[in-house]
Design a protein around this motif. Sequence first.
Motif, PDB file in Angstrom:
ATOM      1  N   ALA A  79     -28.296  11.302 -39.877  1.00  0.00           N
ATOM      2  CA  ALA A  79     -28.868  11.382 -38.540  1.00  0.00           C
ATOM      3  C   ALA A  79     -30.289  11.919 -38.613  1.00  0.00           C
ATOM      4  N   GLY A  80     -31.153  11.308 -37.776  1.00  0.00           N
ATOM      5  CA  GLY A  80     -32.542  11.728 -37.733  1.00  0.00           C
ATOM      6  C   GLY A  80     -33.421  11.022 -38.737  1.00  0.00           C
ATOM      7  N   SER A  81     -32.866  10.277 -39.673  1.00  0.00           N
ATOM      8  CA  SER A  81     -33.687   9.557 -40.652  1.00  0.00           C
ATOM      9  C   SER A  81     -34.403   8.389 -39.976  1.00  0.00           C
ATOM     10  N   SER A  82     -35.604   8.088 -40.481  1.00  0.00           N
ATOM     11  CA  SER A  82     -36.393   6.998 -39.919  1.00  0.00           C
ATOM     12  C   SER A  82     -36.744   5.950 -40.963  1.00  0.00           C
ATOM     13  N   ASN A  83     -36.219   6.082 -42.193  1.00  0.00           N
ATOM     14  CA  ASN A  83     -36.483   5.076 -43.204  1.00  0.00           C
ATOM     15  C   ASN A  83     -35.417   5.158 -44.273  1.00  0.00           C
ATOM     16  N   VAL A  84     -35.327   4.069 -45.037  1.00  0.00           N
ATOM     17  CA  VAL A  84     -34.370   4.029 -46.120  1.00  0.00           C
ATOM     18  C   VAL A  84     -34.854   2.998 -47.127  1.00  0.00           C
ATOM     19  N   SER A  85     -34.586   3.242 -48.393  1.00  0.00           N
ATOM     20  CA  SER A  85     -34.889   2.273 -49.450  1.00  0.00           C
ATOM     21  C   SER A  85     -33.593   1.638 -49.913  1.00  0.00           C
ATOM     22  N   ILE A  86     -33.552   0.338 -49.890  1.00  0.00           N
ATOM     23  CA  ILE A  86     -32.364  -0.409 -50.288  1.00  0.00           C
ATOM     24  C   ILE A  86     -32.554  -0.875 -51.711  1.00  0.00           C
ATOM     25  N   GLN A  87     -31.715  -0.395 -52.591  1.00  0.00           N
ATOM     26  CA  GLN A  87     -31.735  -0.809 -53.980  1.00  0.00           C
ATOM     27  C   GLN A  87     -30.324  -1.276 -54.346  1.00  0.00           C
ATOM     28  N   SER A  88     -30.251  -2.460 -54.908  1.00  0.00           N
ATOM     29  CA  SER A  88     -28.946  -2.976 -55.309  1.00  0.00           C
ATOM     30  C   SER A  88     -29.151  -3.967 -56.429  1.00  0.00           C
ATOM     31  N   GLU A  89     -28.281  -3.878 -57.383  1.00  0.00           N
ATOM     32  CA  GLU A  89     -28.365  -4.825 -58.499  1.00  0.00           C
ATOM     33  C   GLU A  89     -27.910  -6.216 -58.086  1.00  0.00           C
ATOM     34  N   ASN A  90     -27.330  -6.338 -56.854  1.00  0.00           N
ATOM     35  CA  ASN A  90     -26.908  -7.648 -56.353  1.00  0.00           C
ATOM     36  C   ASN A  90     -28.018  -8.403 -55.640  1.00  0.00           C
ATOM     37  N   LEU A  91     -29.148  -7.738 -55.413  1.00  0.00           N
ATOM     38  CA  LEU A  91     -30.271  -8.420 -54.760  1.00  0.00           C
ATOM     39  C   LEU A  91     -30.914  -9.382 -55.745  1.00  0.00           C
ATOM     40  N   GLU A  92     -30.955 -10.652 -55.363  1.00  0.00           N
ATOM     41  CA  GLU A  92     -31.473 -11.689 -56.246  1.00  0.00           C
ATOM     42  C   GLU A  92     -32.828 -12.178 -55.757  1.00  0.00           C
ATOM     43  N   PRO A  93     -33.715 -12.545 -56.679  1.00  0.00           N
ATOM     44  CA  PRO A  93     -35.007 -13.099 -56.261  1.00  0.00           C
ATOM     45  C   PRO A  93     -34.816 -14.474 -55.615  1.00  0.00           C
ATOM     46  N   GLY A  94     -35.654 -14.768 -54.630  1.00  0.00           N
ATOM     47  CA  GLY A  94     -35.610 -16.058 -53.966  1.00  0.00           C
ATOM     48  C   GLY A  94     -34.502 -16.197 -52.962  1.00  0.00           C
ATOM     49  N   VAL A  95     -33.790 -15.135 -52.643  1.00  0.00           N
ATOM     50  CA  VAL A  95     -32.693 -15.170 -51.681  1.00  0.00           C
ATOM     51  C   VAL A  95     -33.082 -14.342 -50.468  1.00  0.00           C
ATOM     52  N   ARG A  96     -32.926 -14.935 -49.278  1.00  0.00           N
ATOM     53  CA  ARG A  96     -33.241 -14.200 -48.062  1.00  0.00           C
ATOM     54  C   ARG A  96     -32.024 -13.384 -47.640  1.00  0.00           C
ATOM     55  N   TYR A  97     -32.308 -12.123 -47.248  1.00  0.00           N
ATOM     56  CA  TYR A  97     -31.250 -11.207 -46.821  1.00  0.00           C
ATOM     57  C   TYR A  97     -31.508 -10.778 -45.385  1.00  0.00           C
ATOM     58  N   ASP A  98     -30.409 -10.598 -44.651  1.00  0.00           N
ATOM     59  CA  ASP A  98     -30.458 -10.059 -43.299  1.00  0.00           C
ATOM     60  C   ASP A  98     -29.999  -8.600 -43.335  1.00  0.00           C
ATOM     61  N   PHE A  99     -30.805  -7.735 -42.708  1.00  0.00           N
ATOM     62  CA  PHE A  99     -30.488  -6.313 -42.634  1.00  0.00           C
ATOM     63  C   PHE A  99     -30.281  -5.939 -41.174  1.00  0.00           C
ATOM     64  N   SER A 100     -29.250  -5.164 -40.899  1.00  0.00           N
ATOM     65  CA  SER A 100     -28.944  -4.715 -39.540  1.00  0.00           C
ATOM     66  C   SER A 100     -28.737  -3.212 -39.549  1.00  0.00           C
TER      67      SER A 100
END
Length: 890
Positions: free
Chosen positions: A505-526
Amino acid sequence: KCIIKWIFQRFFFLIILYFSSCSLVVLSVPAQLSLSADENTQQLSISWLGGGAETFDVLILRTEFNETVFYESVSAKADPVSGRYQYNWTSVEPLECTSLSVRIRSRDGHATSEWSDTQINQGRDLPNIREFRVYPLDRIVPAGTTTTFCCIVEEGYTFDRLQYGSTVLNVTRLSRRSYAYTVSNQEPSHPSGTNVPCKVKSSNKLAGTVVFVGYPPLPTNLVCETNDLTSAVCMWNKGRDTHLGGRRETRYSLNKSSKQTQKECRAPQWEGNWTLVAVNPLGQHILTDSAELSHRVRPVAPYKLSAAVQAWNATVQWEWKYDGYSSLALACQVEVTTEGSKTKRVFSGVGLRSVLLTGLYPDEDYSVQVRCGAQQNFWKWGNWSEPISFRSNMDGTQSHGQITNFEVTLWNPEENRQHTEVLPRNTYDVSVNLTHMVSLTQNTSVIATVVAKNTHGTSQPSRTANTDGGFHLSWQSNTSCSLVVEWHESSCMHDCKVEWNKVEAGSSNVSIQSENLEPGVRYDFSLYSCPSDAPELLQQWEGYAQELVPSSLVPLSIMQQESDVLLSWGEIPLVNRRGFLLGYNVYISNDSQLTLLANLSHPGLRSYRVKGLPLNTYKFTVKAFTSAGEDTGTTASITLEPFTDWLLLEILVALGSVSLLLIIVTFICFKQRKWVKNAFYPEIPEPKLPSDWSRTQGPLDVKPSPHSMVHIVEKPEWDSSKEVLVVIPEEDENDEGQGIGDEPMDTDEPTSLSYYNHVEDERPIRPRFPDSTSSASSLDSAQTDVTYTGIQTSGSSLVFQVDPQALSMEPLLEPPTGSAGGYKPQSSWHLDTSGDTAERGSLAPSLGSPTSIASTQFLLPDEEEHEGEEQQSSSAAATWFSNLMSSTKN
């Protein structure tokens, strides 16, 4: 021996007993034999009285040739009321083909009666029936049937051939005029039937019949359903083709009503039980169906679709045709189409009229259509509605609208130094001087972020440090509860693998790191808040861990438009973009080298026109590009052809202009017709005399004046075989033949002269003239009166020379131009004269061409008679005419 003898005696006794019994049985002859023919079924009904038996011999013969058609023993019983016996026999040939003779006799074992009297069923081949026919007439038979056709030839003609369709048949002769052939295992015919024509020799006469070969009806799958919750719609499959059409086509009746030929029938009320009867001339078939109304609901298609569009979602609404749907539990299927991909989503509710479509992408084109079914006792989906198209609104991120500019920010977190630059939208790199941002003596890092802006806001910052292929998301925090960020691949529509991170609570940012993130693939974040209760969607992002060039090419089409070339292409599917499309580059190929024609920095632009190209063959290449670069491109070639449509238009415009000009000129000339007439066709003025010529009315004396007399002097070498005209003045004669020549005359009237045609009378005729010694003889009846029809006032080729001694005149001819022998125009005729050319005096113009009252032809002499004659100038003719006019005035 005794036993053998006994057996022989017994056998002999039995033989005698048998013949004795036969001689005692007496059978009566059948009487009152009658025949009744049914030509449609080809059945002959035979009835008779008497016979005293139950078995009879029936004999049927072709009457004319006495050939046996049928001979059998048949069983028959007498009718208890009428006492008549009856036997029905079906003929192979139509009963019209030939006459048949029938006889009956009784039979009791080997004992038979005498034959009955012969009865004849008359055919249509009798001598008194002269018609030319083929039987049977227009028969309808099932496929596989065997049918016999016969042709009865007209009296006086010889049979030629009988055909079945295009096949010539090998016929059998039934009688003198009748010929037959049997067609076995008939195949289905065309709905219009198969022709069976018959022809005779040495004649164009043709007779024939038509046979219709098909099947009885065999419909299947009778199903009744409702659309409006009140009436019924029953449908069925027609089944196999019956090969029968027109009035022979299958007719359907549903619950003994609604007869029609279609495969669907409507009833105003739902009855629950249905019976379909299908009938054609070859048979009938019955189908049944039963169901409750609530189990057969198939909704109609929704109509009047509309959409309330947002950036990430849209509300689609529609209306229903029937009010009963407001209380009906519905399940509706919504098909969403975008960029060549289709997804279906299902929604349910009572009287459903609207749905919320989430998970849309900003600034994208969508097409939506809806169909529904009953949620309870589901029967079938209804029809699809008409599609509705819309484009989602823009949002404040890089791929959700046209970028207006970029903001590049450099930040030194240790020294808290920050520098921001605003760059144009077409700028994708920038050089930065870091000397004023960091101290060279310290080991300090600088964070660089790039933010894209459009009219709806800014994108999330893109970091170049400490991301390691991940995402850095930031937002404005206005909640005290915990947050959850979840993400999945954008191309996944259902059963997607979702990953998530919990944010304090109260955070205003976050860094998403995942070994499943692939180059050239579009991701939706909610981003969701308070997941323990009802999660609320706060914000959405989309992006690539690493952008690549597109993996598929744009579908390119090319077409000529006059001297221009129009290039157009479609979109690349989302899954194949592998980065945010920044635009398209258009190239032209020159000797295997690509030359850039245009850089289209808006991905929504998907067409480009190359203008003013000369006729030639060209190759064009279109490449889509992302921040990682451009793809290999799609190439299309075209050969420019002369644009004949424009040439035809020019011709039509030219013709139209000429036509318009002619109309304008014609209109002006019509308005100024008096001026045109005076300028181009002036009227020839009539001669006017200055003195007053008015006088009292009375008879005019038209006697010729002395100076108008013409005297023809005979030439010594004159040839009597030539045609000549002899001209004398008309004068009064006394009893002695003397003329009066000095009387005054009215010179206003044309001079009357008498002409003599030498062809009419070959006798030499000499002109009479008062006081002349050349001739005093009287004229005979060969003269013809002619009148001059006009006076020429201008120079003429015909002039007269006045001889002051003999008062003789002769015409002179001007030299002709390119003339030839034979008859000449009116202006070239002249008379023979005996005077010498040197003795000619003043000239007179022609007084017109003489015409005979007895002929419409001009009396023109041949040119050979006047060769060598000289002619005077037109000025002399004018002088003579002036003298003539002046003498007339006097």
